[in-house]
Design a protein around this motif. Structure first.
Motif, short mmCIF file in Angstrom:
data_model
loop_
_atom_site.label_atom_id
_atom_site.label_comp_id
_atom_site.label_asym_id
_atom_site.label_seq_id
_atom_site.Cartn_x
_atom_site.Cartn_y
_atom_site.Cartn_z
N GLN A 2 39.27 38.75 42.08
CA GLN A 2 38.35 38.76 40.94
C GLN A 2 37.93 40.19 40.61
OE1 GLN A 2 37.97 36.89 43.64
NE2 GLN A 2 37.45 34.81 43.13
N GLY A 3 37.78 41.00 41.64
CA GLY A 3 37.39 42.39 41.42
C GLY A 3 38.40 43.16 40.59
N PHE A 4 39.69 42.94 40.86
CA PHE A 4 40.73 43.61 40.09
C PHE A 4 40.71 43.17 38.63
CE2 PHE A 4 42.77 43.84 44.36
CZ PHE A 4 42.65 45.21 44.49
N PHE A 5 40.52 41.88 38.38
CA PHE A 5 40.42 41.41 37.00
C PHE A 5 39.19 42.02 36.32
CE2 PHE A 5 43.18 37.82 38.30
CZ PHE A 5 44.11 37.91 37.28
N ASN A 6 38.10 42.08 37.05
CA ASN A 6 36.87 42.63 36.50
C ASN A 6 37.07 44.09 36.10
OD1 ASN A 6 34.13 42.17 35.80
ND2 ASN A 6 33.46 43.25 37.63
N PHE A 19 30.79 39.09 38.15
CA PHE A 19 31.92 38.53 37.44
C PHE A 19 31.43 37.48 36.46
CE2 PHE A 19 33.70 39.00 41.89
CZ PHE A 19 34.22 40.25 41.66
N ASN A 20 32.13 37.35 35.34
CA ASN A 20 31.79 36.25 34.45
C ASN A 20 32.73 35.07 34.75
OD1 ASN A 20 34.23 36.53 32.95
ND2 ASN A 20 33.29 38.12 31.67
N ALA A 27 41.39 34.50 37.82
CA ALA A 27 41.76 34.78 39.21
C ALA A 27 42.10 33.49 39.94
CB ALA A 27 40.63 35.51 39.92
N ASN A 28 41.34 32.46 39.72
CA ASN A 28 41.57 31.18 40.38
C ASN A 28 42.89 30.56 39.93
OD1 ASN A 28 40.76 29.10 42.19
ND2 ASN A 28 40.20 27.85 40.43
N ALA A 29 43.27 30.77 38.67
CA ALA A 29 44.51 30.22 38.16
C ALA A 29 45.73 30.81 38.87
CB ALA A 29 44.61 30.47 36.65
#
Length: 56
Positions: A2-6, A19-20, A27-29
């Motif tokens: 999630q951090g990388f996506f953020n 995170f939103n 990330a979960n997908a």
């Protein structure tokens, strides 16, 4: 993950510390994809005694 996506979502600005829901959802997908990838990669590498000890 999630951090990388953020970080990538806010690369041109200030990176928020929270995170939103959309970031978490993306990330979960990908979670199952990366789990399966790791399992296959581990199978290709093989297992040695140290790996067996780590599992026990």
């Amino acid at each position: 993950m999630q951090g990388f996506f953020n970080i990538t979502e806010h690369i041109n600005g200030e990176i928020p510390s929270e995170f939103n829901a959309d970031t978490l959802g993306r990330a979960n997908a990908l979670r199952e994809y990366f789990i399966q990838h790791a399992k296959k990669a581990h199978g290709v590498m093989g297992v040695n005694e140290d790996d067996e000890d780590a599992v026990a």
